[in-house]
Design a protein around this motif. Structure first.
Motif, PDB file in Angstrom:
ATOM      1  N   UNK A 193      57.814 -74.637  33.906  1.00  0.00           N
ATOM      2  CA  UNK A 193      57.038 -75.686  33.949  1.00  0.00           C
ATOM      3  C   UNK A 193      55.476 -75.180  33.524  1.00  0.00           C
ATOM      4  N   UNK A 194      54.797 -75.920  32.728  1.00  0.00           N
ATOM      5  CA  UNK A 194      53.504 -75.594  32.426  1.00  0.00           C
ATOM      6  C   UNK A 194      52.554 -76.940  32.857  1.00  0.00           C
ATOM      7  N   UNK A 195      51.315 -76.542  33.398  1.00  0.00           N
ATOM      8  CA  UNK A 195      50.352 -77.546  33.683  1.00  0.00           C
ATOM      9  C   UNK A 195      49.253 -77.055  32.666  1.00  0.00           C
ATOM     10  N   UNK A 196      48.786 -78.103  31.917  1.00  0.00           N
ATOM     11  CA  UNK A 196      47.753 -77.753  30.845  1.00  0.00           C
ATOM     12  C   UNK A 196      46.606 -78.723  31.410  1.00  0.00           C
ATOM     13  N   UNK A 197      45.383 -78.109  31.791  1.00  0.00           N
ATOM     14  CA  UNK A 197      44.230 -78.935  31.923  1.00  0.00           C
ATOM     15  C   UNK A 197      43.337 -78.833  30.829  1.00  0.00           C
ATOM     16  N   UNK A 198      43.021 -80.080  30.214  1.00  0.00           N
ATOM     17  CA  UNK A 198      42.272 -80.282  28.842  1.00  0.00           C
ATOM     18  C   UNK A 198      40.992 -81.175  29.214  1.00  0.00           C
ATOM     19  N   UNK A 199      39.979 -80.319  28.985  1.00  0.00           N
ATOM     20  CA  UNK A 199      38.714 -80.859  29.518  1.00  0.00           C
ATOM     21  C   UNK A 199      38.152 -81.944  28.821  1.00  0.00           C
ATOM     22  N   UNK A 200      38.492 -82.056  27.705  1.00  0.00           N
ATOM     23  CA  UNK A 200      38.235 -83.110  26.656  1.00  0.00           C
ATOM     24  C   UNK A 200      39.202 -83.524  25.741  1.00  0.00           C
ATOM     25  N   UNK A 201      39.532 -84.873  25.846  1.00  0.00           N
ATOM     26  CA  UNK A 201      40.911 -85.038  24.925  1.00  0.00           C
ATOM     27  C   UNK A 201      40.572 -86.284  23.940  1.00  0.00           C
ATOM     28  N   UNK A 202      40.787 -86.050  22.666  1.00  0.00           N
ATOM     29  CA  UNK A 202      40.493 -87.070  21.513  1.00  0.00           C
ATOM     30  C   UNK A 202      42.115 -87.508  21.680  1.00  0.00           C
ATOM     31  N   UNK A 203      42.288 -88.746  22.233  1.00  0.00           N
ATOM     32  CA  UNK A 203      43.726 -89.144  22.260  1.00  0.00           C
ATOM     33  C   UNK A 203      44.309 -89.713  20.795  1.00  0.00           C
ATOM     34  N   UNK A 204      43.296 -90.052  20.163  1.00  0.00           N
ATOM     35  CA  UNK A 204      43.748 -90.697  18.768  1.00  0.00           C
ATOM     36  C   UNK A 204      44.286 -89.641  17.742  1.00  0.00           C
ATOM     37  N   UNK A 205      43.602 -88.424  17.763  1.00  0.00           N
ATOM     38  CA  UNK A 205      44.078 -87.300  16.937  1.00  0.00           C
ATOM     39  C   UNK A 205      44.422 -86.169  17.390  1.00  0.00           C
ATOM     40  N   UNK A 206      43.767 -85.521  18.410  1.00  0.00           N
ATOM     41  CA  UNK A 206      43.704 -84.170  18.805  1.00  0.00           C
ATOM     42  C   UNK A 206      45.247 -84.120  19.823  1.00  0.00           C
ATOM     43  N   UNK A 207      45.382 -85.185  20.652  1.00  0.00           N
ATOM     44  CA  UNK A 207      46.392 -84.952  21.654  1.00  0.00           C
ATOM     45  C   UNK A 207      47.499 -84.658  21.114  1.00  0.00           C
ATOM     46  N   UNK A 208      47.970 -85.563  20.279  1.00  0.00           N
ATOM     47  CA  UNK A 208      49.481 -85.217  19.501  1.00  0.00           C
ATOM     48  C   UNK A 208      49.876 -83.741  19.421  1.00  0.00           C
ATOM     49  N   UNK A 209      48.950 -82.958  18.743  1.00  0.00           N
ATOM     50  CA  UNK A 209      48.946 -81.572  18.484  1.00  0.00           C
ATOM     51  C   UNK A 209      48.995 -80.882  19.742  1.00  0.00           C
ATOM     52  N   UNK A 210      47.884 -81.196  20.905  1.00  0.00           N
ATOM     53  CA  UNK A 210      47.759 -80.330  22.052  1.00  0.00           C
ATOM     54  C   UNK A 210      49.218 -80.438  22.697  1.00  0.00           C
ATOM     55  N   UNK A 211      49.792 -81.389  22.882  1.00  0.00           N
ATOM     56  CA  UNK A 211      51.013 -81.556  23.842  1.00  0.00           C
ATOM     57  C   UNK A 211      52.296 -80.918  23.180  1.00  0.00           C
ATOM     58  N   UNK A 212      52.161 -81.124  22.030  1.00  0.00           N
ATOM     59  CA  UNK A 212      53.296 -80.373  21.032  1.00  0.00           C
ATOM     60  C   UNK A 212      53.174 -78.976  21.290  1.00  0.00           C
ATOM     61  N   UNK A 213      51.927 -78.385  21.037  1.00  0.00           N
ATOM     62  CA  UNK A 213      51.782 -76.935  21.180  1.00  0.00           C
ATOM     63  C   UNK A 213      51.876 -76.530  22.461  1.00  0.00           C
ATOM     64  N   UNK A 214      51.522 -77.224  23.718  1.00  0.00           N
ATOM     65  CA  UNK A 214      51.753 -76.781  24.929  1.00  0.00           C
ATOM     66  C   UNK A 214      53.271 -76.652  25.274  1.00  0.00           C
ATOM     67  N   UNK A 215      54.014 -77.651  24.861  1.00  0.00           N
ATOM     68  CA  UNK A 215      55.482 -77.803  24.984  1.00  0.00           C
ATOM     69  C   UNK A 215      56.136 -76.460  24.063  1.00  0.00           C
ATOM     70  N   UNK A 216      55.563 -76.296  22.993  1.00  0.00           N
ATOM     71  CA  UNK A 216      56.255 -75.103  21.898  1.00  0.00           C
ATOM     72  C   UNK A 216      55.972 -73.661  22.803  1.00  0.00           C
ATOM     73  N   UNK A 217      54.680 -73.606  23.375  1.00  0.00           N
ATOM     74  CA  UNK A 217      54.526 -72.565  23.877  1.00  0.00           C
ATOM     75  C   UNK A 217      55.133 -72.081  25.211  1.00  0.00           C
ATOM     76  N   UNK A 218      55.479 -73.142  26.134  1.00  0.00           N
ATOM     77  CA  UNK A 218      56.192 -73.283  27.262  1.00  0.00           C
ATOM     78  C   UNK A 218      57.687 -72.722  26.757  1.00  0.00           C
ATOM     79  N   UNK A 219      58.176 -73.268  25.808  1.00  0.00           N
ATOM     80  CA  UNK A 219      59.632 -72.759  25.255  1.00  0.00           C
ATOM     81  C   UNK A 219      59.627 -71.601  24.762  1.00  0.00           C
TER      82      UNK A 219
END
Length: 297
Positions: A193-219
């Protein structure tokens, strides 16, 4: 998203655009059975996100190799620097074309400073030279390699961490790291499992990339360590929506999520740094239409 838009604290932000935000939010995403967190209520350009992550892992900080692959998500910051420094209101298209065509121009204007990848794989180290003096070592500390070794050799450790938040380098970065600290945990059944702490999150644009990349890196890490991916836990500090994203927010809230995307890793290379774009496939992803929105720089 609905809660931020209706209950969020409205604030003036660094960009001057203004946001509504919540502080300290957490979401969890299962990675079991090849599941991958890809937003289905709008199209996420996962191929662009994949190219960005692979670029991070090279340690490169210049946008030239990204632009050569058609990835333009980092252009706004160096372009803004170029325009401010020169007074030349060059278009984004012309700026990108010149970065790709002109190595000297790219070296001068295309670098982002010591951002994500540099800190991940080349965190500055200093060695003594005598009389209380130090010099910067030729090769920095590779946090990702150290993480892999730690997971392989001491899976029960609580120190499986890497971070991009290097205080000494923040002022030289085009943008201080938003997705800044990653911690990994190995379950007794071999689940990673991976815990990502994100200090600042643009939920409208950035988040979709951030969570995909965190999951991809974990895989990818699980693949390299003979583990199986279990879960991504995402925690955001300032989680916000920009006030000029009302159309994006309203469209997304009207849409109904559907589908269960899968990510397949097609080849296991010798190291984490040897994966190629063609080693990955996303299946069963049928998102609804893209929703454009401006990026706040």
């Amino acid at each position: 998203m609905r809660r931020i838009w209706t209950e969020g604290d409205e604030r003036v932000d660094r960009t001057g655009v203004g946001t509504r935000s919540l502080f300290g939010e957490t979401m969890r995403f299962s990675l079991n059975d090849d599941a991958i967190p890809l937003l289905t209520t709008k199209r996420v350009y996962w191929k662009t996100a994949l190219r960005e992550l692979l670029w991070f892992l090279t340690g490169d900080t210049n946008i030239r190799p990204l632009l050569a692959q058609g990835v333009k998500i980092w252009t706004d910051w160096p372009l803004d620097t170029y325009r401010s420094a020169t007074g030349d209101e060059m278009s984004a298209e012309d700026f990108e074309a010149r970065i790709v065509a002109d190595a000297a121009f790219a070296a001068k204007w295309g670098d982002l400073g010591p951002v994500y990848g540099h800190q991940w794989v080349n965190w500055p180290r200093y060695e003594p030279v005598g009389e209380g003096l130090f010099r910067r070592a030729t090769q920095g500390h590779n946090q990702i390699s150290a993480l892999i070794e730690s997971l392989r050799n001491n899976p029960g450790s609580r120190r499986h961490i890497f971070t991009g938040w290097n205080v000494a380098d923040l002022d030289r970065m085009a943008l201080p790291p938003c997705h800044m600290t990653y911690q990994f945990h190995v379950r007794s059944d071999g689940g990673l499992s991976c815990l990502l702490f994100q200090r600042s999150c643009d939920l409208g644009l950035g988040f979709a990339f951030n969570i995909f990349e965190a999951a991809l890196l974990t895989r990818m890490i699980a693949d390299q360590c003979d583990l199986h991916a279990h879960e991504v836990v995402w925690t955001g500090g300032d989680v916000h929506l920009y006030l000029n994203h009302s159309e994006l927010v309203e469209q997304q809230l009207r849409r109904v999520p559907e589908g269960a995307p899968k990510l397949r890793i097609l080849r296991r290379p010798a190291t984490l740094f040897d994966y190629r774009f063609e080693d990955f496939a996303v299946e069963s992803y049928a998102p609804q239409a893209h929703i454009p929105a401006p990026v706040a720089v």
